[in-house]
Scaffold this motif. Structure first.
Motif, PDB file in Angstrom:
ATOM      1  N   LYS A   1       0.829  -1.216   0.000  1.00  0.00           N
ATOM      2  CA  LYS A   1       0.000   0.000   0.000  1.00  0.00           C
ATOM      3  C   LYS A   1       0.859   1.259   0.000  1.00  0.00           C
ATOM      4  O   LYS A   1       0.539   2.259  -0.683  1.00  0.00           O
ATOM      5  CB  LYS A   1      -0.918   0.001   1.225  1.00  0.00           C
ATOM      6  CG  LYS A   1      -2.072  -0.979   1.103  1.00  0.00           C
ATOM      7  CD  LYS A   1      -2.947  -0.949   2.351  1.00  0.00           C
ATOM      8  CE  LYS A   1      -4.106  -1.898   2.206  1.00  0.00           C
ATOM      9  NZ  LYS A   1      -4.942  -1.956   3.421  1.00  0.00           N
TER      10      LYS A   1
ATOM     11  N   ILE B   1       2.254   1.693  -3.504  1.00  0.00           N
ATOM     12  CA  ILE B   1       1.197   2.142  -4.416  1.00  0.00           C
ATOM     13  C   ILE B   1       0.891   3.625  -4.181  1.00  0.00           C
ATOM     14  O   ILE B   1       0.719   4.418  -5.129  1.00  0.00           O
ATOM     15  CB  ILE B   1      -0.077   1.290  -4.212  1.00  0.00           C
ATOM     16  CG1 ILE B   1       0.176  -0.133  -4.704  1.00  0.00           C
ATOM     17  CG2 ILE B   1      -1.281   1.922  -4.951  1.00  0.00           C
ATOM     18  CD1 ILE B   1      -0.943  -1.099  -4.367  1.00  0.00           C
TER      19      ILE B   1
ATOM     20  N   GLN C   1       0.983   6.713  -6.866  1.00  0.00           N
ATOM     21  CA  GLN C   1      -0.224   7.495  -7.117  1.00  0.00           C
ATOM     22  C   GLN C   1       0.035   8.993  -6.917  1.00  0.00           C
ATOM     23  O   GLN C   1      -0.453   9.837  -7.678  1.00  0.00           O
ATOM     24  CB  GLN C   1      -1.346   7.035  -6.165  1.00  0.00           C
ATOM     25  CG  GLN C   1      -2.078   5.799  -6.687  1.00  0.00           C
ATOM     26  CD  GLN C   1      -3.290   5.486  -5.830  1.00  0.00           C
ATOM     27  OE1 GLN C   1      -3.170   5.394  -4.607  1.00  0.00           O
ATOM     28  NE2 GLN C   1      -4.432   5.330  -6.475  1.00  0.00           N
TER      29      GLN C   1
ATOM     30  N   ILE D   1      -4.399  -3.295 -16.497  1.00  0.00           N
ATOM     31  CA  ILE D   1      -4.475  -1.910 -16.030  1.00  0.00           C
ATOM     32  C   ILE D   1      -5.502  -1.098 -16.824  1.00  0.00           C
ATOM     33  O   ILE D   1      -6.005  -0.087 -16.339  1.00  0.00           O
ATOM     34  CB  ILE D   1      -3.079  -1.226 -16.107  1.00  0.00           C
ATOM     35  CG1 ILE D   1      -3.103   0.105 -15.292  1.00  0.00           C
ATOM     36  CG2 ILE D   1      -2.679  -0.995 -17.547  1.00  0.00           C
ATOM     37  CD1 ILE D   1      -3.401  -0.059 -13.869  1.00  0.00           C
TER      38      ILE D   1
ATOM     39  N   GLN E   1      -7.786   1.205 -12.141  1.00  0.00           N
ATOM     40  CA  GLN E   1      -6.902   2.344 -11.952  1.00  0.00           C
ATOM     41  C   GLN E   1      -5.523   1.928 -11.439  1.00  0.00           C
ATOM     42  O   GLN E   1      -4.524   2.549 -11.764  1.00  0.00           O
ATOM     43  CB  GLN E   1      -7.542   3.324 -10.955  1.00  0.00           C
ATOM     44  CG  GLN E   1      -8.792   4.025 -11.470  1.00  0.00           C
ATOM     45  CD  GLN E   1      -8.485   4.955 -12.643  1.00  0.00           C
ATOM     46  OE1 GLN E   1      -7.473   5.665 -12.645  1.00  0.00           O
ATOM     47  NE2 GLN E   1      -9.330   4.943 -13.672  1.00  0.00           N
ATOM     48  N   ILE E   2      -5.476   0.879 -10.639  1.00  0.00           N
ATOM     49  CA  ILE E   2      -4.203   0.444 -10.040  1.00  0.00           C
ATOM     50  C   ILE E   2      -4.094  -1.060 -10.222  1.00  0.00           C
ATOM     51  O   ILE E   2      -5.081  -1.797 -10.066  1.00  0.00           O
ATOM     52  CB  ILE E   2      -4.158   0.801  -8.541  1.00  0.00           C
ATOM     53  CG1 ILE E   2      -4.298   2.317  -8.354  1.00  0.00           C
ATOM     54  CG2 ILE E   2      -2.872   0.293  -7.893  1.00  0.00           C
ATOM     55  CD1 ILE E   2      -4.493   2.741  -6.920  1.00  0.00           C
ATOM     56  N   TYR E   3      -2.900  -1.510 -10.524  1.00  0.00           N
ATOM     57  CA  TYR E   3      -2.726  -2.951 -10.677  1.00  0.00           C
ATOM     58  C   TYR E   3      -1.350  -3.348 -10.162  1.00  0.00           C
ATOM     59  O   TYR E   3      -0.338  -2.698 -10.453  1.00  0.00           O
ATOM     60  CB  TYR E   3      -2.837  -3.346 -12.169  1.00  0.00           C
ATOM     61  CG  TYR E   3      -2.620  -4.820 -12.406  1.00  0.00           C
ATOM     62  CD1 TYR E   3      -3.615  -5.744 -12.051  1.00  0.00           C
ATOM     63  CD2 TYR E   3      -1.444  -5.286 -12.974  1.00  0.00           C
ATOM     64  CE1 TYR E   3      -3.416  -7.088 -12.253  1.00  0.00           C
ATOM     65  CE2 TYR E   3      -1.244  -6.637 -13.185  1.00  0.00           C
ATOM     66  CZ  TYR E   3      -2.227  -7.543 -12.824  1.00  0.00           C
ATOM     67  OH  TYR E   3      -2.026  -8.871 -13.020  1.00  0.00           O
TER      68      TYR E   3
ATOM     69  N   ILE F   1       4.083  -2.304 -10.146  1.00  0.00           N
ATOM     70  CA  ILE F   1       2.887  -1.562  -9.729  1.00  0.00           C
ATOM     71  C   ILE F   1       2.606  -0.552 -10.847  1.00  0.00           C
ATOM     72  O   ILE F   1       3.491   0.209 -11.254  1.00  0.00           O
ATOM     73  CB  ILE F   1       3.109  -0.814  -8.415  1.00  0.00           C
ATOM     74  CG1 ILE F   1       3.361  -1.817  -7.276  1.00  0.00           C
ATOM     75  CG2 ILE F   1       1.909   0.067  -8.073  1.00  0.00           C
ATOM     76  CD1 ILE F   1       3.706  -1.146  -5.964  1.00  0.00           C
TER      77      ILE F   1
ATOM     78  N   VAL G   1      -0.126   2.428 -12.479  1.00  0.00           N
ATOM     79  CA  VAL G   1      -1.215   3.365 -12.168  1.00  0.00           C
ATOM     80  C   VAL G   1      -1.688   3.983 -13.487  1.00  0.00           C
ATOM     81  O   VAL G   1      -0.878   4.465 -14.288  1.00  0.00           O
ATOM     82  CB  VAL G   1      -0.741   4.473 -11.204  1.00  0.00           C
ATOM     83  CG1 VAL G   1      -1.866   5.482 -10.958  1.00  0.00           C
ATOM     84  CG2 VAL G   1      -0.258   3.862  -9.893  1.00  0.00           C
TER      85      VAL G   1
ATOM     86  N   ARG H   1       4.365   3.177 -14.379  1.00  0.00           N
ATOM     87  CA  ARG H   1       4.691   1.875 -13.816  1.00  0.00           C
ATOM     88  C   ARG H   1       6.043   1.934 -13.113  1.00  0.00           C
ATOM     89  O   ARG H   1       6.925   2.735 -13.471  1.00  0.00           O
ATOM     90  CB  ARG H   1       4.725   0.796 -14.902  1.00  0.00           C
ATOM     91  CG  ARG H   1       5.736   1.098 -16.022  1.00  0.00           C
ATOM     92  CD  ARG H   1       5.999  -0.117 -16.866  1.00  0.00           C
ATOM     93  NE  ARG H   1       6.719  -1.142 -16.109  1.00  0.00           N
ATOM     94  CZ  ARG H   1       8.021  -1.142 -15.918  1.00  0.00           C
ATOM     95  NH1 ARG H   1       8.748  -0.166 -16.416  1.00  0.00           N
ATOM     96  NH2 ARG H   1       8.597  -2.085 -15.250  1.00  0.00           N
TER      97      ARG H   1
END
Length: 571
Positions: free
Chosen positions: A64, A67, A71, A138, A142-144, A160, A162, A174
């Protein structure tokens, strides 16, 4: 008593001591061991659950945070800055500086899957990700966060991504995370020798590298993951715990399973049951050893104590037998004393006759032996003296025979003979008390195994008691024998004063007597009861005041080798 009896007594005491001592120890050990085992297993399972949930939370937090970083960059920098590779490299360096190298690289991919800007150790600017799974996924979210894969660089990594929408066009920011750093989050989870943690995806593929080679367990892990395919049975922040036999190792294994990355991955912790509960097993082994040592100590102590107690019982029995013999002997002397008056009277008559005959012979000799019929008269007087002397001899012989020391040796005894003998011995005393003795003795009465001396004492005491109960009014004394049910029965009944009902239960007590002081010791019936009980016999009494008393003796008859009684006594 024989040595076999005391050997059996020692064995019985030994087994009793072992049972009484060992049973509570065994029960306490089993109950305490069971309770301790349950509590210990529950504690271990709870500890493993907490361990997995704690690292589960760490991994989720790690992802998290990463991510969130990406973001923020996507929201703040905008597409123009992200297209600028110098700016992108500056951002990458900042990420590396603040996150200890977790971010391997940083790249911007256009809507066609072409990486238009790149910052990192690889030459991936212009790389085409149009067919990559993560690029396809993706587009729908929105997020993967991808699974671990080799990709264009050929080393394990995961990304990750976005999704950014700018001026009607879609872009993807990415980053690749350091797999080694991520792997350490799980690899270091270790308890015992076999404790092992790792992460697999929905297909059962490893997302981290286990600390040891468990490739042979892959089929089982895939089956385990398939059984939790949608992970619906795993609640958030709850771990599933199961104990199963791992077919790859053949060992019973604890599996603690928790979901991470929104349920796309499973964190699995596994440990052999024997390893997880090794302390418990050691405690069990120690308890078993203590129990065995305690058991051996108890058996040894039981053996020594039982032998010692058996020896003491044997000594007490010997002392008791000696005391019984002394009591019987004392009772016999008392009986002899009671007979003394009758015996004295019995001897007095023949002695008086002999004195008279001797005086008569002296008178005849003074007249002259050959005067008239004096010679024949002297011969008759001498014959009378010889006859009365023989009578005295028989009386004293009977008394001496009875007065001999008690011999406890067991022999085959004909009760009819003993009864005849004792009745004859008491005849004079009975005559003096106006008592008529009658005997009704059965023919072919079986012999009994007993001490003749002790049985003499029994019959003499019962006959004397019967005579006493009828003195001075006189009466009838009947002695009868019969054989029934494998026992020889002797009944001695009198027509005396009888025994009060309140005294019937006490007449066999030592020193209990209703006779005047100085005329009874109170030991006679007690001695009789002891003698008959020792012979495995039975004595009972029935009495009514003013009507008389009946004593009944039952003694087991001797048996031949075939087990049947051998009748060879005559009445």
């Amino acid at each position: 008593m024989s040595n076999h009896y005391y050997h059996g007594l020692a064995k019985s005491m030994m087994f009793t001591i072992i049972l009484v001592s060992f049973a509570p120890l065994l029960i306490i050990t089993i109950l305490a061991g069971y309770q301790y085992s349950v509590a210990y297993k529950a504690k271990v399972i709870a500890h493993l659950r907490e361990l997995v949930l704690k690292h589960d939370q760490n991994v989720d937090t790690y992802l998290k945070e990463r991510i969130a970083e990406i973001q923020v960059l996507a929201d703040v920098e905008g597409i123009a800055n992200l297209k600028d590779e110098d700016r992108l490299k500056a951002l990458h360096i900042s990420l590396l500086r603040h996150h200890r190298g977790d971010f391997v690289d940083l790249g911007l991919v256009d809507s066609k899957g072409i990486q238009v800007a790149y910052a990192g150790p690889f030459n991936l600017r212009g790389a085409d990700y149009a067919n990559a799974d993560w690029f396809k996924n993706i587009q729908e979210r929105q997020i993967y966060v991808s699974d671990v894969f080799l990709g264009l660089r050929g080393v394990p990594h995961f990304i990750i991504a976005v999704l950014i929408e700018s001026e009607g066009e879609k872009w993807v920011l990415r980053t690749t995370l350091d797999f080694i750093a991520f792997n350490k989050l799980v690899q270091d989870i270790r308890i015992g020798e076999t404790g092992l943690a790792f992460i697999i995806n929905r297909k059962g593929e490893f997302q981290t590298t286990p600390r040891k080679d468990i490739l042979n367990e892959v089929p089982f892990l895939k089956d385990l993951a398939a059984r939790k395919k949608d992970f619906s049975d795993l609640l958030r922040r709850r771990a599933s715990i199961s104990i199963e036999t791992n077919p790859a190792t053949g060992h019973e294994t604890i599996f603690v399973i928790s979901q991470i990355k929104s349920g796309n991955w499973l964190m699995i912790y596994q440990q052999d049951v024997s390893d997880a509960f090794s302390d418990l097993n050691q405690a069990k082994n120690l308890a078993t050893v203590v129990l065995l040592l305690g058991g051996v100590a108890i058996i040894a102590m039981a053996y020594l104590m039982s032998k010692r107690m058996a020896r003491k019982v044997e000594m007490f029995d010997l002392e008791k037998d000696m005391m019984n013999e002394q009591v019987i002997e004392a009772g016999k002397l008392a009986s002899v004393g009671e007979l003394a008056a009758g015996i004295a009277h019995e001897i007095n008559n023949p002695v008086a006759i002999m004195v008279e005959e001797a005086g008569w012979i002296q008178d005849l000799l003074e007249e002259g032996l050959y005067v008239e019929d004096n010679e024949r008269e002297v011969s008759r007087a001498l014959a009378q003296i010889r006859s009365q002397g023989t009578r005295c001899k028989d009386i004293t012989h009977k008394l001496l025979s009875f007065a001999h020391k008690i011999d406890p040796t067991i022999k085959r005894v004909c009760l009819n003979d003993l009864i005849h003998e004792m009745a004859a011995l008491c005849e004079q005393r009975a005559k003096f008390a106006s008592v008529n003795i009658e005997t009704s003795l059965a023919d072919n009465l079986p012999e009994v195994a007993a001490s003749p001396s002790e049985l003499q004492q029994v019959f003499l005491n019962l006959i004397n008691n019967a005579i006493d109960s009828m003195d001075p009014k006189g009466g009838d004394l009947d002695i009868a024998t019969r054989f029934e049910g494998g026992v020889v029965v002797v009944s001695i009944s009198d027509t005396g004063c009888g025994i009060p009902k309140s005294n019937l239960s006490r007449i066999f007590d030592p020193f209990f007597t209703t006779k005047p002081v100085g005329k009874g010791t109170g030991l006679g019936l007690s001695i009789i009861y002891g003698i008959i009980s020792k012979m495995n016999g039975e004595i009972t009494v029935k009495s009514a005041l003013g009507k008389g008393t009946v004593f009944t003796l039952k003694l087991p008859a001797t048996k031949d080798k075939s087990g049947s009684c051998d009748p060879d006594c005559d009445g």
